[in-house]
Design a protein around this motif. Structure first.
Motif, PDB file in Angstrom:
ATOM      1  N   PRO A  84      15.724 -34.634   9.383  1.00  9.10           N
ATOM      2  CA  PRO A  84      16.472 -35.749   9.974  1.00  9.10           C
ATOM      3  C   PRO A  84      15.578 -36.944  10.266  1.00  9.10           C
ATOM      4  N   GLY A  85      16.199 -38.087  10.275  1.00  5.28           N
ATOM      5  CA  GLY A  85      15.489 -39.332  10.553  1.00  5.28           C
ATOM      6  C   GLY A  85      16.054 -40.435   9.695  1.00  5.28           C
ATOM      7  N   HIS A  86      16.027 -40.228   8.390  1.00  2.91           N
ATOM      8  CA  HIS A  86      16.600 -41.221   7.486  1.00  2.91           C
ATOM      9  C   HIS A  86      18.112 -41.257   7.663  1.00  2.91           C
ATOM     10  N   SER A  87      18.690 -40.103   7.903  1.00  2.00           N
ATOM     11  CA  SER A  87      20.072 -39.948   8.361  1.00  2.00           C
ATOM     12  C   SER A  87      20.055 -38.712   9.264  1.00  2.00           C
ATOM     13  N   PRO A  88      21.053 -38.546  10.118  1.00  2.00           N
ATOM     14  CA  PRO A  88      21.028 -37.416  11.059  1.00  2.00           C
ATOM     15  C   PRO A  88      20.944 -36.052  10.377  1.00  2.00           C
ATOM     16  N   GLY A  89      21.607 -35.916   9.230  1.00  2.00           N
ATOM     17  CA  GLY A  89      21.620 -34.641   8.523  1.00  2.00           C
ATOM     18  C   GLY A  89      20.797 -34.641   7.258  1.00  2.00           C
TER      19      GLY A  89
ATOM     20  N   GLN B  35      31.897 -27.912  -5.672  1.00  2.00           N
ATOM     21  CA  GLN B  35      31.872 -27.874  -4.214  1.00  2.00           C
ATOM     22  C   GLN B  35      30.837 -28.876  -3.724  1.00  2.00           C
ATOM     23  N   MET B  36      31.182 -29.608  -2.675  1.00  2.00           N
ATOM     24  CA  MET B  36      30.287 -30.596  -2.071  1.00  2.00           C
ATOM     25  C   MET B  36      29.566 -29.956  -0.891  1.00  2.00           C
ATOM     26  N   ILE B  37      28.225 -30.059  -0.892  1.00  2.00           N
ATOM     27  CA  ILE B  37      27.405 -29.481   0.164  1.00  2.00           C
ATOM     28  C   ILE B  37      26.506 -30.568   0.742  1.00  2.00           C
ATOM     29  N   GLY B  38      26.483 -30.659   2.074  1.00  2.00           N
ATOM     30  CA  GLY B  38      25.642 -31.650   2.743  1.00  2.00           C
ATOM     31  C   GLY B  38      25.110 -31.118   4.052  1.00  2.00           C
ATOM     32  N   GLY B  39      24.134 -31.823   4.592  1.00  2.00           N
ATOM     33  CA  GLY B  39      23.583 -31.465   5.889  1.00  2.00           C
ATOM     34  C   GLY B  39      24.661 -31.516   6.962  1.00  2.00           C
ATOM     35  N   GLU B  40      24.624 -30.550   7.872  1.00  2.00           N
ATOM     36  CA  GLU B  40      25.665 -30.435   8.901  1.00  2.00           C
ATOM     37  C   GLU B  40      25.870 -31.721   9.686  1.00  2.00           C
ATOM     38  N   ALA B  41      24.790 -32.379  10.089  1.00  2.47           N
ATOM     39  CA  ALA B  41      24.908 -33.595  10.901  1.00  2.47           C
ATOM     40  C   ALA B  41      25.383 -34.802  10.090  1.00  2.47           C
ATOM     41  N   ASP B  42      25.356 -34.705   8.758  1.00  2.22           N
ATOM     42  CA  ASP B  42      25.853 -35.796   7.912  1.00  2.22           C
ATOM     43  C   ASP B  42      27.328 -35.635   7.546  1.00  2.22           C
TER      44      ASP B  42
ATOM     45  N   VAL C 227      24.962 -31.381  -4.204  1.00  2.00           N
ATOM     46  CA  VAL C 227      24.258 -31.375  -2.924  1.00  2.00           C
ATOM     47  C   VAL C 227      23.744 -32.784  -2.634  1.00  2.00           C
ATOM     48  N   ASN C 228      23.733 -33.119  -1.372  1.00  3.26           N
ATOM     49  CA  ASN C 228      23.336 -34.461  -0.946  1.00  3.26           C
ATOM     50  C   ASN C 228      22.078 -34.385  -0.103  1.00  3.26           C
ATOM     51  N   THR C 229      21.221 -35.396  -0.253  1.00  2.00           N
ATOM     52  CA  THR C 229      20.010 -35.461   0.568  1.00  2.00           C
ATOM     53  C   THR C 229      20.240 -36.239   1.850  1.00  2.00           C
ATOM     54  N   HIS C 230      21.046 -37.305   1.785  1.00  2.56           N
ATOM     55  CA  HIS C 230      21.319 -38.092   2.992  1.00  2.56           C
ATOM     56  C   HIS C 230      22.511 -39.028   2.778  1.00  2.56           C
ATOM     57  N   ALA C 231      23.175 -39.342   3.876  1.00  2.00           N
ATOM     58  CA  ALA C 231      24.424 -40.096   3.829  1.00  2.00           C
ATOM     59  C   ALA C 231      24.196 -41.607   3.878  1.00  2.00           C
TER      60      ALA C 231
END
Length: 174
Positions: free
Chosen positions: A156-161, A101-108, A79-83
């Motif tokens: 969101p803020g540091h990256s969109p997702g 499996q790679m999981i990330g925020g939708e907007a990232d 899982v990722n916190t930001h891109a």
């Protein structure tokens, strides 16, 4: 004025400095470098890796996980916190090594799959190896593995997702 390339070069020294992995609390382990965080959340059914570090230091994460007695191939989710490169640089390599499996925020998702910094697609100094995102999350979505449940919190803020991950930790009888 300092260019992004100059800034990254200066930060890389500390970011890539090795450090010993350690148990933080309960089933949460620090497996990052001296300058960048990466965490392994363990369960009998497999593990979850939260973020990676710079591409050049990904081998340190692998070595830290193994030094703690865990197997890379037991990682089921990443899982990722930001891109941004300092937290995504090793995602593709760790996904390939683990089969997770790679999981990330939708907007990232476009950033992660494109390997570029938000708003700076053409700046190769901030680029990172692209990674295929298997699943995206939004506010309140969960990732479950055994008795571990991570809840996505959109920040969101540091990256969109940008996503913060909430979960329960039990340490001893507490």
């Amino acid at each position: 004025a300092q260019t992004p390339k100059d800034l990254i070069a200066a930060l890389m020294v500390k970011w890539n400095e090795p450090t010993e992995p350690f148990k933080m609390i309960g089933n949460v382990y620090y497996v990052g470098t001296a300058g960048l965080s990466s965490y392994l959340i363990t369960s009998p059914q497999g593990h979850i890796l939260v973020d990676t570090v710079m591409p050049d230091a990904t081998s340190q994460i692998k070595a830290s996980i193994e030094k703690l007695g865990f197997k890379i191939t037991d990682i089921k989710y990443i899982v990722n916190t930001h891109a941004h490169i300092d937290h995504t640089g090793g995602l593709a390599e760790m996904k390939k090594a683990s089969g997770a499996q790679m999981i990330g925020g939708e907007a990232d998702k476009p950033l992660l799959e494109g390997g570029y910094y938000p708003g700076a697609r053409e700046d190769t100094n901030l680029a990172f190896p692209p990674v295929k995102v298997d699943r995206t999350v939004r506010e309140g979505d969960t990732v479950k593995l055994g008795d571990v449940t991570l809840t996505a919190r959109e920040t969101p803020g540091h990256s969109p997702g940008c996503t913060s991950w909430e979960f329960q930790v039990k340490d001893g009888d507490a």
